[in-house]
Design a protein around this motif. Structure first.
Motif, PDB file in Angstrom:
ATOM      1  N   ARG A 155       0.857  -1.191   0.000  1.00  0.00           N
ATOM      2  CA  ARG A 155       0.000   0.000   0.000  1.00  0.00           C
ATOM      3  C   ARG A 155       0.888   1.235   0.000  1.00  0.00           C
ATOM      4  N   HIS A 156       0.508   2.210  -0.819  1.00  0.00           N
ATOM      5  CA  HIS A 156       1.350   3.398  -0.972  1.00  0.00           C
ATOM      6  C   HIS A 156       0.462   4.622  -1.137  1.00  0.00           C
ATOM      7  N   ARG A 157       0.499   5.511  -0.142  1.00  0.00           N
ATOM      8  CA  ARG A 157      -0.193   6.794  -0.237  1.00  0.00           C
ATOM      9  C   ARG A 157       0.711   7.807  -0.929  1.00  0.00           C
ATOM     10  N   SER A 158       0.130   8.621  -1.789  1.00  0.00           N
ATOM     11  CA  SER A 158       0.904   9.602  -2.590  1.00  0.00           C
ATOM     12  C   SER A 158       2.016   8.897  -3.354  1.00  0.00           C
ATOM     13  N   ALA A 159       1.638   7.837  -4.052  1.00  0.00           N
ATOM     14  CA  ALA A 159       2.623   7.025  -4.774  1.00  0.00           C
ATOM     15  C   ALA A 159       3.229   7.781  -5.949  1.00  0.00           C
ATOM     16  N   PHE A 160       2.379   8.409  -6.778  1.00  0.00           N
ATOM     17  CA  PHE A 160       2.852   9.130  -7.956  1.00  0.00           C
ATOM     18  C   PHE A 160       2.525  10.618  -7.870  1.00  0.00           C
ATOM     19  N   LEU A 161       1.341  10.917  -7.372  1.00  0.00           N
ATOM     20  CA  LEU A 161       0.859  12.291  -7.254  1.00  0.00           C
ATOM     21  C   LEU A 161       0.303  12.496  -5.849  1.00  0.00           C
ATOM     22  N   SER A 162       0.042  13.721  -5.483  1.00  0.00           N
ATOM     23  CA  SER A 162      -0.569  13.976  -4.185  1.00  0.00           C
ATOM     24  C   SER A 162      -2.016  13.474  -4.191  1.00  0.00           C
ATOM     25  N   LYS A 163      -2.467  13.018  -3.030  1.00  0.00           N
ATOM     26  CA  LYS A 163      -3.833  12.538  -2.840  1.00  0.00           C
ATOM     27  C   LYS A 163      -4.161  11.340  -3.728  1.00  0.00           C
ATOM     28  N   ASP A 164      -3.175  10.482  -3.967  1.00  0.00           N
ATOM     29  CA  ASP A 164      -3.476   9.241  -4.673  1.00  0.00           C
ATOM     30  C   ASP A 164      -3.139   8.065  -3.769  1.00  0.00           C
TER      31      ASP A 164
END
Length: 497
Positions: free
Chosen positions: A121-130
């Motif tokens: 699980r990854h919060r803000s993986a590529f962009l903010s709020k993703d």
């Protein structure tokens, strides 16, 4: 004479007074003795009565309960005293602000459903709020499943949110069940699905959200390599109309409305959640199964493959969910603070039989049962509407299982119509752990107006849920129905989701 009499009067009076005083003292002594004797008798009676009531508790019920609790109490005692849960969360969290979580999953069940897996699980993986989630499982018989989903909020700088999901399931032991029966048959299936979502809040408070979504689902079922008599051949549930042992492509298109004012997403204590779902599924023609696979001799001119029955296989599904959370107690918050968690740990780790008896006294019951407690209620109704009766594919039907939820059952029935009512009683054991007791009811019906207590079911059980207020980790629960054994559920999927 009179003077003499006057001189003697006080003396006589004194003597009389002393005599009365002695008599009074004797009476008082006599009364005290009687009271003491009565008190002793009363005390003996109370001791006898106490012994009568406590003996079964101390010598029968207590050892029995200790025997049940001991296997669970000791590991939990060790975990709480040593902060295993908190340390485990820290151990599996990585990166800046612990935005990444990597952890294993497993499910130990008899037969081929035993599996091990991994979760990312990854919060803000590529962009903010993703948010990116990847899950994979490997089963005892060599089967594999994979899920990858990505969600992005504030899409293009707007209030829109979007998502994509991919599912792969290679299951050689997959089964299908004839609706409203327990008749279950093996049907190996390799399926994959792509899903796209787009939604937005429709009120300024963001309590109401609307979402549209579409999927491409491809099922590649096959005939099992087992005895012919285990394959369903029935005029009531036709292979050519239900797509059994065949390949089929489906395209569901759906619309959802969700109202949510819960105080916390994964440790809710107050508020409501209402879900209205509806989706129409376009179903292609069935193909792939051969007559010889089923041990059938084709009639002349039919060819070697079973042809589609020609019915309209499209179907429409509706779903209504209502959830309400009642908070009980004087404490402002349900989730424990660090200080409260330490006090709670001492209570549970130092817990004894005497403590158990004390907290269940009448004067303590209100605090025991109703302080910092949550009652979670869910009502769910799901309905399948066939565009042409008898034409919907076998995997279109609604499952009555632990996800219904009816946690004492595991893939027992499929149906056209399902109603379920679930009640949960939750309390905080530690900062990240909730204890849960649940009781659930469900009914199924072949038609919307054909509800019957012939298909009425109940399950109950208990367990724990491990979560942060805004992140769900996993739950371990045991469900029972009647005298039919226990169904263990260990999953990262939260209840009522």
């Amino acid at each position: 004479m009179s003077a003499h009499a006057q001189d003697e009067t006080p003396s006589d009076s004194t003597e009389q007074t002393e005599t009365l005083s002695d008599s009074t003292e004797q009476t008082e002594v006599s009364l005290d003795s009687a009271e003491e004797s009565s008190a002793e008798e009363s005390s003996a009676e109370q001791a006898s009565e106490k012994s009568f009531w406590t003996w079964p508790l101390e010598y029968i019920i207590q050892p029995f309960l200790n025997g049940l609790i001991y296997p669970v109490a000791k590991p939990m005692d060790y975990a709480i005293k040593n902060g295993i849960i908190e340390k485990s969360v820290e151990l599996i969290s990585f990166g800046e602000d612990y935005k990444i979580m990597v952890y294993p999953s497993f499910n130990f069940k008899p037969g081929s459903r035993t599996m091990v897996g991994a979760n990312y699980r990854h919060r803000s993986a590529f962009l903010s709020k993703d948010y990116l989630v990847v899950q994979g499982e490997y089963y005892a018989n060599g089967d594999v499943s994979l899920t990858a989903r990505y969600t992005k909020h504030a899409l293009f700088g707007t209030r829109l949110f979007g998502g994509f999901r991919y599912d792969l399931d290679l299951d050689r032991d997959k089964r299908f069940t004839v609706p409203e029966t327990k008749s279950s048959y093996l049907q190996p299936d390799s399926s994959y699905e792509f899903t796209w979502r787009l939604g937005a809040p429709i009120t300024s408070t963001s309590n109401w959200n609307a979402e549209i979504w579409a999927s491409l689902y491809c099922s590649r079922a096959s005939h099992p390599d087992i005895e012919e008599d285990s394959v369903l051949i029935s005029d009531d549930y036709k292979i050519e109309d239900r797509g059994l042992y065949q390949n089929v492509t489906q395209v569901p298109v759906g619309l959802s409305f969700v109202y949510d004012n819960l105080d916390l997403p994964y440790a809710p204590s107050r508020g409501n959640r209402i879900v209205l779902n509806g989706y129409y599924t376009f179903v292609g023609k069935y193909s792939g199964v051969r007559y010889e696979d089923l041990g059938i001799t084709p009639e002349e001119g039919q060819g070697d493959k079973i042809k589609d029955g020609g019915l309209n296989h499209d179907f429409f599904t509706t779903e209504f969910i209502f959830q309400h959370y009642f908070y009980l107690g004087r404490s402002k918050n349900y989730v424990l603070s660090a200080k409260e968690a330490r006090e709670n740990r001492r209570f549970y780790t130092d817990f004894s039989w005497d403590e158990a008896v004390r907290i269940w006294r009448p004067e303590q019951v209100m605090n025991t049962l109703f302080e910092r407690r949550v009652i979670a209620l869910q009502f769910r109704m799901v309905n399948l509407w066939e565009m042409e009766e008898g034409g919907a594919p076998h995997d279109a039907f609604i499952n009555l299982n632990s996800k219904a939820p009816l946690r004492g059952y595991d893939d027992k029935w499929t149906t056209h119509n399902l109603m379920s009512l679930s009640l949960e009683y939750r309390w905080p054991v530690d900062r990240l752990i909730d204890g849960v007791l649940f009781n659930e009811y469900a009914m199924i019906a072949p038609k919307i107006n054909k509800w019957s207590f012939d298909h009425y079911y109940n399950s109950w059980g208990f367990g724990i849920r491990v979560r942060q207020p805004n992140l769900y980790l996993f739950r371990l629960q045991f469900g029972f129905h009647g005298l039919h054994g226990v169904n263990m559920i260990m999953t990262i999927a939260p209840e009522f989701k």
